[in-house]
Every structure is written in C-alpha cells, then in structure tokens.
Scaffold this active site. Structure first.
Site, mmCIF file in Angstrom:
data_model
loop_
_atom_site.group_PDB
_atom_site.id
_atom_site.type_symbol
_atom_site.label_atom_id
_atom_site.label_comp_id
_atom_site.label_asym_id
_atom_site.label_seq_id
_atom_site.Cartn_x
_atom_site.Cartn_y
_atom_site.Cartn_z
ATOM 1 C CG PHE A 219 44.470 43.196 44.898
ATOM 2 C CD1 PHE A 219 45.760 43.940 46.418
ATOM 3 C CD2 PHE A 219 44.149 42.132 44.936
ATOM 4 C CE1 PHE A 219 46.235 43.309 46.593
ATOM 5 C CE2 PHE A 219 44.684 41.073 45.976
ATOM 6 C CZ PHE A 219 45.582 41.942 46.672
ATOM 7 C CG ASP B 253 43.211 38.696 38.559
ATOM 8 O OD1 ASP B 253 42.917 37.320 39.195
ATOM 9 O OD2 ASP B 253 44.037 39.241 39.649
ATOM 10 C CE LYS C 89 41.071 36.397 46.869
ATOM 11 N NZ LYS C 89 41.577 37.492 46.350
HETATM 12 C C1 LIG Z 1 42.644 37.803 45.950
HETATM 13 C C2 LIG Z 1 43.476 38.428 44.719
HETATM 14 C C3 LIG Z 1 44.096 37.752 44.208
HETATM 15 C C4 LIG Z 1 45.469 37.108 45.150
HETATM 16 O O1 LIG Z 1 45.411 36.273 45.609
HETATM 17 P P1 LIG Z 1 46.239 35.401 47.042
HETATM 18 O O2 LIG Z 1 45.721 34.081 47.019
HETATM 19 O O3 LIG Z 1 45.651 36.269 47.754
HETATM 20 O O4 LIG Z 1 47.306 35.218 46.242
HETATM 21 C C5 LIG Z 1 44.874 38.318 42.541
HETATM 22 N N1 LIG Z 1 43.987 39.250 41.932
HETATM 23 C C6 LIG Z 1 43.233 39.017 42.435
HETATM 24 C C7 LIG Z 1 41.782 39.569 42.188
HETATM 25 C C8 LIG Z 1 42.230 39.421 43.682
HETATM 26 O O5 LIG Z 1 41.288 40.027 43.845
#
Ligand SMILES: *Cc1c(COP(=O)(O)O)cnc(C)c1O
Length: 428
Positions: free
Chosen positions: A157, A242, A271
């Site tokens: 994700f 990520d 985040k």
């Molecule tokens: C939440 C998340 C994203 C996307 O972040 P947004 O601020 O919603 O665009 C990307 N990678 C990971 C691992 C996430 O948990």
C-alpha cells in the site's frame, strides 16, 4: 452503518429536515462513499482521547493511521502551528522561507540521508520517489530511455494515485481505475530470493514497506530487509522504503528499517510528520538520488510551506524530546505480551512491532468490523483492515495505564462476543 446511512441519510433526508441536519446524515448525503466509517461523530480530541458530539469519551487506538503519533492537539505542536500561522503560512516555493531549511536539516539528521523534497500527502512522497528512482535509473544506471522498472511487493500500500494503485495487488483499489502506468512489477513480500531473481538491468529501484500496514500489519521474516539491502547494493539498484506509516517511532525505533541496522537510499515519510495537524510529507534520499531533481522537474504548490515546516520540525522535536520512540518500544512490548496472553478462540494471530499491532480475528467466528463496533461501544476506537485484522496503534504519548485500560476493554469485548454464542456479523 450502511443501514443507518441508507435510511436516515439518503431516504429520510429528503423527507425529514431535522434528521437531514445531523452530522451523520449530512456526511452520508453529501460525501462520496469512499470510506465506511464507524458510526461515531468526533467533535474534539486531546492527547489519546477523542470525544463525540454526545460528550462520550473514547481512547483513540487508531491514531489516524499513524498521523497522530504525538497525540491530538499536542500543546507544543499547536503553539508552533498558531505562532507560524500568525506570521506567514503559505508562500509557495517561489520564495525561500526561514522555516524550510531547519525542518529538512532535522529530517536528514534523523534519517542519516542527504537531502529531502518536501511534499504534503504520503502518496505525493511516493510519487516523488518514483520520479527520482526513474530519473536516477536513466542518469546513473544508464537504463535505456523509457525502460526503467520499479519492483514492488505483493500486498503493498503506497497511496491512491492512479500510478500507485496501478501496481497494487488489491483488486478493490484498482477496479475501474485503469489504464495504469507501466513500469512496475510485483514480487512476493518477504521473499528476498524472489526479489533477487526479478531484478534485471532495467530495474531502477525496489519500493517496499518495512512492515506492510494496510495489508494487515504484516511483518516480514527477520533478515529480509538486510538481504534486500545486499541485493540492491550488488545490483546497483535503489532500495526505497515507504515508512509513511511505520516511521517516526511507531515501531519502537525512529524508522522500522533500523531494526535491521540498514539504511535505505530513499525514504518516504508522511503521516506523523504533520504532528497530527497538517498533511506534511517528504521524500528523503542519498545525494545522488535527491540530486536528480533540477528546477522545473518537480514541485508542489503547498509542499514545503512554512506552516507545514514549522509543524513538522516541532513534531520531530516532540518525538525526540519526549522519548516517544523509547515509549513505543517499551509499551509496545507490554501490549504484545498482554495480547499474546489472551486466550480466545476469536484470535487467530497477534503480530506487530512497537505500538503497532494487528490482531487477526478468525473469520469463521467474527468479523474484525463487528469487534471494532463492539469496542467502540466500550469506549475504544479502532478500525479493521482487510476484514480480519484489528489495528491497535495508539498515539505514542499513551500512558501504560491508558494502554492497559484499552486492552481490558478489548478482553471484555472478546468475552462478550464469545458469550453470545451466535457470533455477531458486521452490521454491513
Ligand atoms: C497512508 C500511506 C500512504 C499514503 O499516504 P496519504 O497521505 O494517504 O497519501 C502511503 N504509504 C503508506 C505505507 C501508507 O500507510
């Protein structure tokens, strides 16, 4: 929930002007149905606590998918926000500001990387990483133009842009949104040999989550990231992580990759970088990677704005100075030990790291949604992921007493569901 929305929001809103004015009805009527929230209407938050419009208090075990690691309305971050907003909030990167440099310097110091490109949302940080990786592939790995490939993992994700959902393995994220961008290949997660076999001369980068959050808090086998690091070094391939959800203390280290003593070539953060106040994200990387961007190549109107930079810097300082990383490690171990000690037929698995734990519910006995709804009635807010997993991820400012209180409510919830004999299904 769907039932509530259908009757009180959609059908009766046309007939009943009073019902149509409730927040739940208004949202149901006017907001796109791209989420399925729990039926609770939040009005206020402080620290680990949230209050609904009826004044009921809940412990937030969700932390907005780790956007609220420092808790709701942290006084220092709130002050940084209001002070900066009163000075200047947005100027775009057409001008320098006195806030951006100090913020990115701190970020690079903490990550051990050389430079950063500030953005807003997580998906934008990932898009920035993809662009940087491709361009690096052409300029540094001499991949033929237009041929650069990025390997990603099954169950990944990385956000919701069309490019990113194009390489998701989840049909529900992709269905109906094509055509998708080429240049990505999916390999099994946690399998370093499969990754090594998939890397070719046109592979610019490997993009991975060190722990897969949305997939259900999936922890790869020990040594996986170290092996990926070796493979990337050997093949001159970028290792991009990520850590938008796993970073900034969530797993009991500043960054989840530090559990394996490695450093990526590029790192996506977001985040919690916004201190629970704003969307603030960044792609942080080695010099040769971040150096591929020249004026005009890439940008964002809001990325790097002084308001976000002031808040981001204060969020990093709060995490550091309040010892939240250490707290996550210590209380996370406590959380894991207590959860593993629960004997319940409903629990199929407990996994995670730091204050980030997934409790897998046996789908034959109950849905994770039904457990979350029952938890909500007992004053604990969480959200299921992938129908079977309950995410437990409180703000890192949580105290041991508050954490124990939440665990006790979870135990009560499980016992209540067990006692009913007939296992309640999710209301949807
Ligand atoms: C939440 C998340 C994203 C996307 O972040 P947004 O601020 O919603 O665009 C990307 N990678 C990971 C691992 C996430 O948990």
């Amino acid at each position: 929930m769907d039932t509530i929305l259908k009757t009180s929001a959609l059908e009766s809103s046309a007939l009943d002007p009073v019902a149509a004015d409730t927040p739940l009805a208004l949202e149901g009527r006017w907001c796109a149905r791209n989420y399925k929230p729990l039926p609770v209407v939040i009005e206020r938050g402080e620290g680990v606590w949230l209050w609904d419009t009826d004044g009921r208090r809940y412990l937030d075990m969700m932390s907005a998918y780790s956007a609220v690691n420092t808790g709701h309305g942290h006084p220092r971050i709130l002050k940084a926000l209001t002070d900066q907003a009163a000075k200047v909030a947005i100027v775009s990167r057409a001008f320098h500001t006195d806030r951006l440099g100090p913020f990115l310097a701190k970020l690079c110091q903490l990550t051990g990387l050389d430079g950063a490109c500030p953005m807003n949302t997580g998906a934008e940080a990932v898009e920035t990483a993809i662009k940087a990786a491709r361009r690096w592939g052409y300029t540094h790995k001499h991949i033929p133009d237009g041929m650069a490939e990025i390997l990603v993992a099954e169950g990944n994700f990385h956000g919701r842009t069309t490019t990113i959902v194009g390489f998701s393995s989840e049909e529900e994220y992709r269905d109906g949104f094509g055509p998708f961008a080429p240049g990505f290949r999916i390999v099994p997660y946690g399998d370093a040999d499969a990754l090594a076999a998939a890397i070719g001369p046109n592979t610019a980068a490997v993009l991975l989550e060190p722990i897969q959050g949305e997939a259900g808090i999936v922890v790869p086998p020990a040594g996986y990231l170290r092996r990926v690091r070796e493979i990337c070094d050997r093949t001159n391939t970028l290792m991009i992580l990520d850590e938008i959800q796993s970073g900034l203390g969530r797993t009991g280290r500043w960054f989840a990759h530090q559990h394996e003593g490695i450093r990526p070539d590029g790192l996506c953060l977001g985040k919690a970088l916004g201190g629970g106040m704003l969307p603030v994200s960044a792609f942080v990387a080695r010099q040769d990677v971040i150096g591929v961007f020249k004026p005009g190549n890439h940008g964002s109107t809001f990325g790097g704005n002084p308001l976000g930079a002031a808040v981001g810097l204060e969020a990093l300082r709060v995490i550091e100075e309040e010892g939240l990383v250490e707290r996550s490690a210590e209380l996370g171990a406590h959380l894991m030990a207590r959860l593993r000690a629960i004997e319940s037929p409903l629990i199929a698995d407990v996994r995670g790291r730091g204050l980030w734990v997934g409790v897998e519910i046996d789908p034959a006995l109950a849905t994770a949604r039904s457990v979350c709804e029952e938890l909500m009635r007992r004053g604990v807010l969480s959200k299921e992921t992938h129908e079977t997993v309950i995410r437990l991820a409180p703000p890192l400012v949580i105290s041991r007493e508050e954490l124990d209180w939440a665990i006790d409510r979870l135990i009560e919830t499980l016992r209540a569901i067990e006692a009913k004999g007939t296992i309640p299904r999710a209301s949807a």
